[in-house]
Design a protein around this motif. Sequence first.
Motif, PDB file in Angstrom:
ATOM      1  N   LYS A 141      -3.343 -14.374  10.776  1.00  0.00           N
ATOM      2  CA  LYS A 141      -2.935 -13.107  10.191  1.00  0.00           C
ATOM      3  C   LYS A 141      -4.088 -12.108  10.169  1.00  0.00           C
ATOM      4  O   LYS A 141      -5.263 -12.482  10.148  1.00  0.00           O
ATOM      5  N   PRO A 142      -3.768 -10.783  10.145  1.00  0.00           N
ATOM      6  CA  PRO A 142      -4.820  -9.757  10.068  1.00  0.00           C
ATOM      7  C   PRO A 142      -5.422  -9.690   8.669  1.00  0.00           C
ATOM      8  O   PRO A 142      -4.932 -10.319   7.717  1.00  0.00           O
ATOM      9  N   TRP A 143      -6.475  -8.895   8.538  1.00  0.00           N
ATOM     10  CA  TRP A 143      -7.200  -8.823   7.272  1.00  0.00           C
ATOM     11  C   TRP A 143      -6.354  -8.179   6.173  1.00  0.00           C
ATOM     12  O   TRP A 143      -6.525  -8.502   4.985  1.00  0.00           O
ATOM     13  N   THR A 144      -5.439  -7.277   6.531  1.00  0.00           N
ATOM     14  CA  THR A 144      -4.589  -6.662   5.508  1.00  0.00           C
ATOM     15  C   THR A 144      -3.685  -7.703   4.857  1.00  0.00           C
ATOM     16  O   THR A 144      -3.478  -7.698   3.636  1.00  0.00           O
ATOM     17  N   TRP A 145      -3.135  -8.595   5.677  1.00  0.00           N
ATOM     18  CA  TRP A 145      -2.296  -9.666   5.138  1.00  0.00           C
ATOM     19  C   TRP A 145      -3.117 -10.584   4.237  1.00  0.00           C
ATOM     20  O   TRP A 145      -2.644 -11.021   3.189  1.00  0.00           O
ATOM     21  N   ARG A 146      -4.362 -10.865   4.643  1.00  0.00           N
ATOM     22  CA  ARG A 146      -5.213 -11.740   3.837  1.00  0.00           C
ATOM     23  C   ARG A 146      -5.555 -11.103   2.490  1.00  0.00           C
ATOM     24  O   ARG A 146      -5.561 -11.784   1.463  1.00  0.00           O
ATOM     25  N   ALA A 147      -5.854  -9.805   2.492  1.00  0.00           N
ATOM     26  CA  ALA A 147      -6.183  -9.128   1.238  1.00  0.00           C
ATOM     27  C   ALA A 147      -4.989  -9.128   0.287  1.00  0.00           C
ATOM     28  O   ALA A 147      -5.142  -9.383  -0.921  1.00  0.00           O
ATOM     29  N   LEU A 148      -3.809  -8.866   0.831  1.00  0.00           N
ATOM     30  CA  LEU A 148      -2.620  -8.885  -0.009  1.00  0.00           C
ATOM     31  C   LEU A 148      -2.312 -10.292  -0.493  1.00  0.00           C
ATOM     32  O   LEU A 148      -1.865 -10.486  -1.634  1.00  0.00           O
ATOM     33  N   SER A 184       0.823  -1.202   0.000  1.00  0.00           N
ATOM     34  CA  SER A 184       0.000   0.000   0.000  1.00  0.00           C
ATOM     35  C   SER A 184       0.855   1.248   0.000  1.00  0.00           C
ATOM     36  O   SER A 184       0.534   2.242  -0.653  1.00  0.00           O
TER      37      SER A 184
END
Length: 595
Positions: free
Chosen positions: A331-338, A2
């Motif tokens: 893992k957090p949602w940011t890691w999942r989205a990436l 990001s």
Amino acid sequence: MSLRVMLSVLVLGAGYLQLICGSNPNLSLKQPGLASAGGSLNASLNSMLENNNDECDIVMNQTAAERCAFVRSTEDCKMQDGFINYLDVAFCLLPPNLAMLTISLCVVWLFFLFVILGLTASKFFCPNLSAISCSLHLTHNVAGVTFLALGNGAPDIFSAMAAFSRPHTAGMAVGALFGAGIFVSTVVAGSIALVKPFAVASRPFLRDVIFYMVAVFWTFVMLYRGTTTLGETLGYLGLYVVYVLMVIISAYIYKRQKYSVNASVQSVGPAPAEFHSSESLSEEEVTRLNAANLQHDYESEYRPLLPYCESTFQILLSSLNPVDHRQWRRKPWTWRALKILKTPVELLLLLCVPVVDPDKDDKNWRRPLNCLQMVTAPLVCVLAFQSGSYGMYLIRGEFPVWVLTLLLGFFLSAIVFFSTTNDNPPKYHSLFAVLGFVVSAVLISAAASEVVSLLHMLGVVLRLSNTVLGLTLLAWGNSIGDCFSDITIARQGYPRMAISACFGGIIFNMLFGVGLGCLVQMVKTHSNVQFVSEGSLTWTLAASLGLSLVVSFITVPLCRFHLGRPYGIFLLVFYALFLLIALLTEFGIIHYSEL
């Protein structure tokens, strides 16, 4: 990622502003009385199309309706490297009124190219280099300054070599290497000092800074002269050999001193803790041991109680799954989205790039997948090397090379499949590391060529020089991963290792990026390399990098080699001022005569 997108938008926004507010009269609205000027413009365009020798940078001087014809008829606009002619895409794919949409799509594609570069280097190129170094029984110091440095700097080096392949984009390579050097030596080093203040190892720090200053000064001399010879290029590459020898000799002397001190105090007690931590080598060993123990505990936690034998098809499916469901839950949602964005790229890479892991009991042996990679890996190499020019070559004018490669891959795959088992890796399994190294290197080179071609198109459209694109987008894209990894290492309590990686990596990137780029161009052209300076911006870049190194060389010893938060803040402010001056110089607000 990001942060990379935000930085890209910042520079692209500045380019759009320059495009809108430019002083070129061809971009102003047509008024009555300017018909003669328009007629003369068309006449000059026709003469330029007949000569066919114009530089492609003046395409924005044409009207929107004439740019596609100009790009397709001008020899300089025909990309020799890369699979896609991005100038043709920008001006001919969609109607002129949708040109900005085309450029926006190219920016998204640029983001995915950086993802491909990062994934290929981190998950395929570096592990195979580690396996090769283990097979050769190299020490940590030698492996760190050779194979590990090559793995970490692969995107920078291949991007520089791709940029040096064309005289018009050589400034992008200089800007990227100098810009990455400033970014790493200020932003990354300053962030490490802010996160974890520490006392840096004096001798390695001074050694790295001195060698880097010599490399920067040598590069500045070549840019100032505007040319370099074969002897100078070989000497430039030889400077890194001297650096490697210095690292090896320093490690040998340190080990001898450590052994003598331990022998002398054996009857009294253990050696002082500060002596054992005077070099980053002990920290590296501790990190590897801790990581190995954590990985062993992690795997033993999910080890089945009863023996379970997977079929060949099940092994293939599990090997092609890039998502670990155990990590997914933690893992957090940011890691999942990436991860969702990276999964298609990672799946394609798994299909064609073998990986050998010496830390695992089975060395990451996956019989069905490795046999499949015996077919896909050579085919990808042939189709990706030099933009597929060799893959489409016809043997005797009839038989394509890629078909021969495919048949040879099937033959070798059948031999491996019927001569091995699913449980035990073969004795020649280490050769798969060499195959994975070659395939990942070819893919990184191909992706780097696309990045350079795409950035060159953006520079033409947005009226930005290749140097500013190199020191911003290309340097940030190749260095953001190192920034996060070094800061993470510092947070875990190993700041000396992180600061050593900062300076050791950029020395390798500059010497091999410029050296190999010049050497490849000399082999192609059979002549000396000519550097085209882009004015005051190049000298601002070189002076800023040299000044940052000199300041660190003076202030760090004065602070008794303690890097604290004030020093970190100073480095971040220094980079912000440099970036501001560079952009003002690019847009003509600051001129060289005024400096």
